[in-house]
Design a protein around this motif. Sequence first.
Motif, short mmCIF file in Angstrom:
data_model
loop_
_atom_site.label_atom_id
_atom_site.label_comp_id
_atom_site.label_asym_id
_atom_site.label_seq_id
_atom_site.Cartn_x
_atom_site.Cartn_y
_atom_site.Cartn_z
N LEU A 82 -21.69 1.61 -37.99
CA LEU A 82 -21.79 0.03 -37.78
C LEU A 82 -23.16 -0.32 -37.84
O LEU A 82 -23.46 -1.32 -38.16
CB LEU A 82 -20.87 -0.18 -36.82
N GLY A 83 -23.95 0.31 -36.83
CA GLY A 83 -25.36 -0.21 -36.55
C GLY A 83 -26.12 -0.16 -37.88
O GLY A 83 -26.93 -0.96 -38.27
N ALA A 84 -25.94 1.05 -38.52
CA ALA A 84 -26.60 1.02 -39.80
C ALA A 84 -26.38 -0.03 -40.91
O ALA A 84 -27.11 -0.57 -41.31
CB ALA A 84 -26.52 2.65 -40.51
N LEU A 85 -24.87 -0.32 -41.05
CA LEU A 85 -24.62 -1.19 -41.89
C LEU A 85 -24.78 -2.65 -41.46
O LEU A 85 -25.44 -3.38 -42.34
CB LEU A 85 -22.92 -1.20 -41.78
N CYS A 86 -25.07 -2.97 -40.20
CA CYS A 86 -25.54 -4.35 -39.65
C CYS A 86 -26.78 -4.44 -39.69
O CYS A 86 -27.33 -5.41 -40.20
CB CYS A 86 -24.74 -4.54 -38.13
N TYR A 87 -27.49 -3.55 -39.21
CA TYR A 87 -28.96 -3.80 -39.51
C TYR A 87 -29.43 -3.70 -40.79
O TYR A 87 -30.36 -4.28 -41.17
CB TYR A 87 -29.72 -2.83 -38.31
N GLY A 88 -28.68 -2.87 -41.48
CA GLY A 88 -29.15 -2.68 -42.83
C GLY A 88 -28.98 -4.05 -43.74
O GLY A 88 -29.77 -4.38 -44.64
N ILE A 107 -36.68 0.55 -42.90
CA ILE A 107 -36.37 2.00 -42.34
C ILE A 107 -36.33 1.93 -41.03
O ILE A 107 -35.09 2.64 -40.53
CB ILE A 107 -37.40 2.90 -43.13
N ILE A 108 -37.15 1.54 -40.26
CA ILE A 108 -36.97 1.63 -38.82
C ILE A 108 -35.94 1.11 -38.32
O ILE A 108 -35.29 1.33 -37.40
CB ILE A 108 -38.48 1.32 -38.23
N ASP A 109 -35.53 -0.23 -38.77
CA ASP A 109 -34.55 -1.17 -38.03
C ASP A 109 -33.36 -0.49 -38.30
O ASP A 109 -32.36 -0.45 -37.50
CB ASP A 109 -34.62 -2.42 -38.73
N ILE A 110 -32.95 0.12 -39.57
CA ILE A 110 -31.65 0.67 -39.97
C ILE A 110 -31.52 2.06 -38.94
O ILE A 110 -30.25 2.10 -38.31
CB ILE A 110 -31.45 1.04 -41.34
N LEU A 111 -32.46 2.68 -38.88
CA LEU A 111 -32.36 3.75 -37.84
C LEU A 111 -32.09 3.56 -36.60
O LEU A 111 -31.33 4.14 -35.83
CB LEU A 111 -33.74 4.59 -38.15
N TRP A 112 -32.88 2.53 -36.20
CA TRP A 112 -32.76 1.90 -34.78
C TRP A 112 -31.21 1.40 -34.49
O TRP A 112 -30.80 1.65 -33.70
CB TRP A 112 -33.63 1.05 -34.49
N GLY A 113 -30.82 0.52 -35.57
CA GLY A 113 -29.39 0.03 -35.30
C GLY A 113 -28.40 1.10 -35.32
O GLY A 113 -27.35 1.07 -34.56
N ALA A 114 -28.59 2.18 -36.10
CA ALA A 114 -27.64 3.34 -36.08
C ALA A 114 -27.78 3.95 -34.65
O ALA A 114 -26.78 4.23 -34.15
CB ALA A 114 -28.12 4.20 -36.96
N PHE A 115 -28.69 4.31 -34.14
CA PHE A 115 -29.13 4.99 -32.90
C PHE A 115 -28.50 4.07 -31.75
O PHE A 115 -27.88 4.69 -30.92
CB PHE A 115 -30.63 5.27 -32.77
#
Length: 132
Positions: A82-88, A107-115
């Motif tokens: 969900l985090g990767a999808l939303c931040y992505g 890249i950083i934000d998608i990884l951050w959203g997932a984490f």
Amino acid sequence: MKILLVFILTTVIFAAIDLVWLGVIAKNLYQQKIGFIMADEVNWIAALIFYLMYIGGILYFVIFPSLDNGNWQTALLKGAILGALCYGTYDLTNWATLKNWPSEIVIIDILWGAFLTGLTATLSFIVSQKFL
């Protein structure tokens, strides 16, 4: 009442982790990469609306289904997805439509959203399962 307590718990966990990221760890990164379009002041109304909507999404799509099946790994995996999808969605839209949106931030934000979302969902699941 339990729903409200899980909502508050999840909000506190998410906000604490995100504020450390935004205010300490990545503060200079965002200033260097996108400072040219950053507002001088945070729009706290918009931030509050985002937090309420996003936490609601975490509860509905991740935490409650995970509590139903009793599996913290489900919370972690679904939270990260969900985090990767939303931040992505946010970052890829910005990258597609805004001049000079840095690919590093995508890249950083998608990884951050997932984490962030995976960790938040997992911690909220564990505390909710044990104490609520």
